[in-house]
Design an enzyme around this catalytic site. Structure first.
Site, PDB file in Angstrom:
ATOM      1  N   THR A  12       1.013  -1.292  -0.106  1.00 12.18           N
ATOM      2  CA  THR A  12       0.090  -0.046  -0.094  1.00 12.18           C
ATOM      3  C   THR A  12       0.604   1.299   0.171  1.00 12.18           C
ATOM      4  O   THR A  12       2.029   0.944   0.628  1.00 12.18           O
ATOM      5  CB  THR A  12      -0.801   0.092   1.227  1.00 12.18           C
ATOM      6  N   GLY A  13       0.358   2.146  -0.448  1.00 13.57           N
ATOM      7  CA  GLY A  13       1.096   3.498  -0.747  1.00 13.57           C
ATOM      8  C   GLY A  13       2.414   3.275  -1.651  1.00 13.57           C
ATOM      9  O   GLY A  13       3.683   3.603  -1.218  1.00 13.57           O
ATOM     10  N   GLY A  17       8.239   7.053  -3.422  1.00 14.30           N
ATOM     11  CA  GLY A  17       8.822   6.710  -2.106  1.00 14.30           C
ATOM     12  C   GLY A  17       9.359   5.508  -1.691  1.00 14.30           C
ATOM     13  O   GLY A  17       9.781   4.582  -2.485  1.00 14.30           O
ATOM     14  N   ILE A  18       9.129   5.057  -0.255  1.00 17.61           N
ATOM     15  CA  ILE A  18       9.634   3.611   0.195  1.00 17.61           C
ATOM     16  C   ILE A  18       8.569   2.697  -0.352  1.00 17.61           C
ATOM     17  O   ILE A  18       9.058   1.422  -0.860  1.00 17.61           O
ATOM     18  CB  ILE A  18       9.492   3.808   1.883  1.00 17.61           C
ATOM     19  N   GLY A  19       7.430   2.912  -0.426  1.00 23.05           N
ATOM     20  CA  GLY A  19       6.673   1.674  -0.987  1.00 23.05           C
ATOM     21  C   GLY A  19       6.615   1.481  -2.430  1.00 23.05           C
ATOM     22  O   GLY A  19       7.066   0.109  -2.830  1.00 23.05           O
ATOM     23  N   SER A 138       8.270   4.739  12.343  1.00 21.31           N
ATOM     24  CA  SER A 138       9.010   5.941  12.114  1.00 21.31           C
ATOM     25  C   SER A 138      10.126   6.009  13.210  1.00 21.31           C
ATOM     26  O   SER A 138       9.494   5.970  14.274  1.00 21.31           O
ATOM     27  CB  SER A 138       8.352   6.845  12.043  1.00 21.31           C
ATOM     28  N   TYR A 151       1.842  12.676  14.306  1.00 18.55           N
ATOM     29  CA  TYR A 151       2.349  11.624  13.471  1.00 18.55           C
ATOM     30  C   TYR A 151       3.094  10.738  14.297  1.00 18.55           C
ATOM     31  O   TYR A 151       3.033   9.568  14.080  1.00 18.55           O
ATOM     32  CB  TYR A 151       3.311  12.350  12.295  1.00 18.55           C
TER      33      TYR A 151
HETATM   34  N1  LIG Z   1      10.470   9.542   4.244  1.00 17.10           N
HETATM   35  C1  LIG Z   1      10.537   9.541   5.414  1.00 17.10           C
HETATM   36  O1  LIG Z   1      11.674  10.127   5.971  1.00 17.10           O
HETATM   37  C2  LIG Z   1       9.890   8.549   6.344  1.00 17.10           C
HETATM   38  C3  LIG Z   1      10.520   8.291   7.761  1.00 17.10           C
HETATM   39  C4  LIG Z   1       9.632   7.313   8.368  1.00 17.10           C
HETATM   40  C5  LIG Z   1       8.638   6.807   7.957  1.00 17.10           C
HETATM   41  N2  LIG Z   1       7.943   7.159   6.906  1.00 17.10           N
HETATM   42  C6  LIG Z   1       6.894   6.508   6.536  1.00 17.10           C
HETATM   43  O2  LIG Z   1       6.843   5.704   5.340  1.00 17.10           O
HETATM   44  C7  LIG Z   1       5.721   5.494   4.606  1.00 17.10           C
HETATM   45  C8  LIG Z   1       6.185   6.046   3.098  1.00 17.10           C
HETATM   46  O3  LIG Z   1       6.268   7.498   2.991  1.00 17.10           O
HETATM   47  P1  LIG Z   1       7.102   8.069   2.118  1.00 17.10           P
HETATM   48  O4  LIG Z   1       8.240   8.932   2.763  1.00 17.10           O
HETATM   49  O5  LIG Z   1       7.605   7.198   1.126  1.00 17.10           O
HETATM   50  O6  LIG Z   1       6.294   9.247   1.477  1.00 17.10           O
HETATM   51  P2  LIG Z   1       5.514   9.303  -0.120  1.00 17.10           P
HETATM   52  O7  LIG Z   1       6.744   9.454  -1.043  1.00 17.10           O
HETATM   53  O8  LIG Z   1       4.819  10.477   0.079  1.00 17.10           O
HETATM   54  O9  LIG Z   1       4.694   7.935  -0.228  1.00 17.10           O
HETATM   55  C9  LIG Z   1       3.403   7.881   0.381  1.00 17.10           C
HETATM   56  C10 LIG Z   1       2.505   6.750  -0.344  1.00 17.10           C
HETATM   57  O10 LIG Z   1       1.679   6.357   0.194  1.00 17.10           O
HETATM   58  C11 LIG Z   1       0.393   6.880  -0.524  1.00 17.10           C
HETATM   59  N3  LIG Z   1      -0.752   7.189   0.437  1.00 17.10           N
HETATM   60  C12 LIG Z   1      -0.835   8.134   1.211  1.00 17.10           C
HETATM   61  N4  LIG Z   1      -2.143   8.256   1.627  1.00 17.10           N
HETATM   62  C13 LIG Z   1      -2.765   7.204   1.171  1.00 17.10           C
HETATM   63  C14 LIG Z   1      -3.962   6.532   1.429  1.00 17.10           C
HETATM   64  N5  LIG Z   1      -4.755   7.167   2.175  1.00 17.10           N
HETATM   65  N6  LIG Z   1      -4.331   5.419   0.839  1.00 17.10           N
HETATM   66  C15 LIG Z   1      -3.498   5.120   0.071  1.00 17.10           C
HETATM   67  N7  LIG Z   1      -2.172   5.417  -0.139  1.00 17.10           N
HETATM   68  C16 LIG Z   1      -1.930   6.602   0.428  1.00 17.10           C
HETATM   69  C17 LIG Z   1       0.744   7.957  -1.574  1.00 17.10           C
HETATM   70  O11 LIG Z   1       0.053   7.928  -2.852  1.00 17.10           O
HETATM   71  P3  LIG Z   1      -1.095   9.150  -2.782  1.00 17.10           P
HETATM   72  O12 LIG Z   1      -0.863  10.221  -2.163  1.00 17.10           O
HETATM   73  O13 LIG Z   1      -1.420   9.011  -4.266  1.00 17.10           O
HETATM   74  O14 LIG Z   1      -2.232   8.380  -2.088  1.00 17.10           O
HETATM   75  C18 LIG Z   1       2.301   7.331  -1.798  1.00 17.10           C
HETATM   76  O15 LIG Z   1       2.212   6.404  -2.567  1.00 17.10           O
HETATM   77  C19 LIG Z   1       4.771   6.429   5.469  1.00 17.10           C
HETATM   78  O16 LIG Z   1       4.139   5.532   6.092  1.00 17.10           O
HETATM   79  C20 LIG Z   1       5.585   7.280   6.224  1.00 17.10           C
HETATM   80  O17 LIG Z   1       4.898   7.843   7.145  1.00 17.10           O
HETATM   81  C21 LIG Z   1       8.724   7.955   6.009  1.00 17.10           C
END
Ligand SMILES: NC(=O)c1ccc[n+]([C@@H]2O[C@H](COP(=O)([O-])OP(=O)(O)OC[C@H]3O[C@@H](n4cnc5c(N)ncnc54)[C@H](OP(=O)(O)O)[C@@H]3O)[C@@H](O)[C@H]2O)c1
Length: 252
Positions: A12-13, A17-19, A138, A151
């Protein structure tokens, strides 16, 4: 033969990014992968980049009925799941207690906590014994970063759910673990900057909290997700794997 040959995964997601990095790694290791996200164009582009073994399903994890449609679609395809990477999530900076609104609280908890809980719950009937569930935590959940109360609380909640689920689901042959990224250079992290031109400075500022002195590349988080998703981690459940440049262990 790849580490995930003949496996089917849901990420999911996964549009960015990470997904996306995890989905890319899963496909490279031989899995068929369902990718979800809300923005159709980004999601389709992501699936297209990964080739024939990637399937995009537009979906909002915060909407339980939409989640029902997601799993109906996977079942209608005649598929079951071996891996669920419940990763969709995000947050906003600048939500200190004194200006926090109930709407902002519900929005972030609705995606990160309720979305993850019901993703995993609704995946259960399709999950094969021997399967792996990975949540995204996180490093901020172990720190007191001003403005990140909601968060980081969502991620602390997921950490606790994963402990309980590890116990509840072990009799079904399912493992549950949490990958804990530190600052990772993704569109999501860059999007926290109020001014897009200052996104690089924000990444640098957050990276200074890691002993390694940099942000992770999403592929580095994906390596850990692959480990938790694959049989390489067959005796690991209920754990959290920090991929944070030493942020939490070295500078607690
Ligand atoms: N980057 C960091 O520094 C970091 C650090 C710790 C943890 N995280 C965690 O890692 C995960 C991924 O984050 P990321 O940094 O890779 O961010 P990202 O690049 O914004 O990716 C987030 C992904 O989740 C999707 N998404 C968001 N809300 C959603 C929803 N309601 N239903 C389905 N898909 C949804 C987004 O697509 P759409 O917006 O099109 O839905 C996107 O594909 C998150 O859980 C974040 O909290 C990130």
């Amino acid at each position: 033969m790849g580490q995930l040959t003949d496996k089917t995964a849901l990420v999911t997601g996964a549009s960015t990014g990470i997904g996306f990095a995890a989905a890319e790694r899963f496909v490279a290791e031989g899995a068929c992968v369902y990718l979800t996200g809300r923005r159709e164009q980004e999601l389709e582009s992501a699936a297209e980049a990964l080739g024939d073994r990637a399937t995009a399903i537009q979906n909002d994890v915060s909407d339980p009925e939409d989640l029902d449609r997601l799993f109906e679609r996977i079942a209608d395809d005649g598929n079951r799941l071996d891996i669920v990477f419940a990763n969709a999530g995000g947050g906003e900076a600048g939500q200190p207690l004194d200006s926090l609104t109930p709407e902002a609280f519900d929005h972030t908890f609705g995606i990160n906590v309720r979305g993850t809980v019901f993703t995993v719950q609704k995946a259960l009937p399709l999950l094969n014994a021997g399967g792996s569930i990975v949540l995204t935590g996180s490093s901020s959940a172990r720190r007191g970063i001003v403005g990140f109360g909601v968060y980081s609380a969502t991620k602390a909640a997921l950490r606790q759910f994963s402990r309980v689920w590890a116990a509840e689901l072990a009799p079904r042959g399912l493992r549950v673990n949490t990958v804990v990224p530190g600052p990772t250079d993704t569109p999501g992290l860059r999007g926290l900057a109020e001014d897009p031109d200052q996104a690089g400075e924000l990444v640098d500022a957050l990276s200074s909290s890691t002993p390694l002195g940099r942000a992770a590349d999403p592929a580095e988080i994906a390596n850990a997700v692959l480990f938790l998703a694959s049989d390489q981690s067959s005796f690991i459940t209920g754990s959290e794997l920090f991929v944070d440049g030493g942020e939490v262990q070295v500078y607690p």
